[in-house]
Design an enzyme around this catalytic site. Sequence first.
Site, PDB file in Angstrom:
ATOM      1  NE  ARG A 270      -3.529   0.209   2.527  1.00 19.70           N
ATOM      2  CZ  ARG A 270      -3.706   0.741   3.740  1.00 19.70           C
ATOM      3  NH1 ARG A 270      -3.323   0.098   4.813  1.00 19.70           N
ATOM      4  NH2 ARG A 270      -4.266   1.913   3.866  1.00 19.70           N
TER       5      ARG A 270
ATOM      6  CG  HIS B 178      -6.655   7.526  11.201  1.00 21.16           C
ATOM      7  ND1 HIS B 178      -7.720   7.337  10.353  1.00 21.16           N
ATOM      8  CD2 HIS B 178      -7.198   7.865  12.403  1.00 21.16           C
ATOM      9  CE1 HIS B 178      -8.853   7.561  11.009  1.00 21.16           C
ATOM     10  NE2 HIS B 178      -8.563   7.893  12.243  1.00 21.16           N
TER      11      HIS B 178
ATOM     12  CB  CYS C 275       9.653   0.112  19.171  1.00 19.60           C
ATOM     13  SG  CYS C 275       9.873  -1.376  20.180  1.00 19.60           S
TER      14      CYS C 275
END
Length: 266
Positions: free
Chosen positions: A68, A120, A128
């Site tokens: 994506r 988002h 991490c």
Amino acid sequence: MSLQRLAMPGLRIFLTGAGVSAESGIPTFRGAEGYWTVGAREYHPQELATHYAFTQMPEEVWAWYLYRRAVCRAAPPNAGHLALVEAERLLGEQFLLVTQNVDGLHLRAGNSRERTFEVHGNIDYYRCSENCVAEHFALGEGFLPFAKDQKLSAEQQALLRCPRCQAWARPHVLWFDECYNEEFYRYDSSRTAAARAVALISVGTSGATNLPVQMGYIAAQRGAFLVDVNPEQNPFSQLAQQQGGSWLRESASTGLGKVVKAMQHG
Ligand code: APR
């Protein structure tokens, strides 16, 4: 419908969703292109974009995100993105962009990091998975191109590690089974901004996620002028109409062109 109130001084917030990037050719999240095959099974994006899926099959979730991301990186900003760069230039500190898009196109078009909240996350970054450090890192030019249904090589897997603790790295995006927070997603700052906005302009969003909808209601309660740009009816177009605002039933690029013009000339 008059857009004159957009010229009034004060904070004007633009709230953007996938519809803004549609004109750059980025497929919508829930569209058919979003499906991903693992073995004999097809996964729906809403199943893969979860912390749960990542714990079960990190390599597959990463491969899907890297594909994506490659699609996003190949897409150019469109006239809607450029109109928002112009809006920031005109409004300066009275401008805020809150985007649900993880494609990074607003920043690539030229909006500033300071005045762009990516609520988002951003698909170009990783962090991490064990949260050993509250920092995110750029994927840079690595992993490009990445084909649909491509598998991660052993070398690529070895690179997707936290630079500090060597745990799996994870995409810097908000997953469906996770909550917003201030640290990564500017949750509190977005809500606070909505409470002091004089206008909220929502563009190309279906109103399916929590923070953007909250921002719409907070701004409406405080009497902000609401404008929605979307060819389809959605919660923001309804709210705008109920509050004496405006629904521009058109594409993001056309609608944003009108909005920016109204900010200049009333
Ligand atoms: N111009 C303006 N709006 C458009 C255009 C266009 N050219 N094309 C489509 N739209 C509108 C659609 O009518 C729809 O209301 O864009 C909206 C896209 O809706 P979604 O695909 O649900 O996108 P979005 O609202 O950004 O989704 C929110 O949900 O899937 C999660 O995290 C993902 O950020 C995403 C979030």
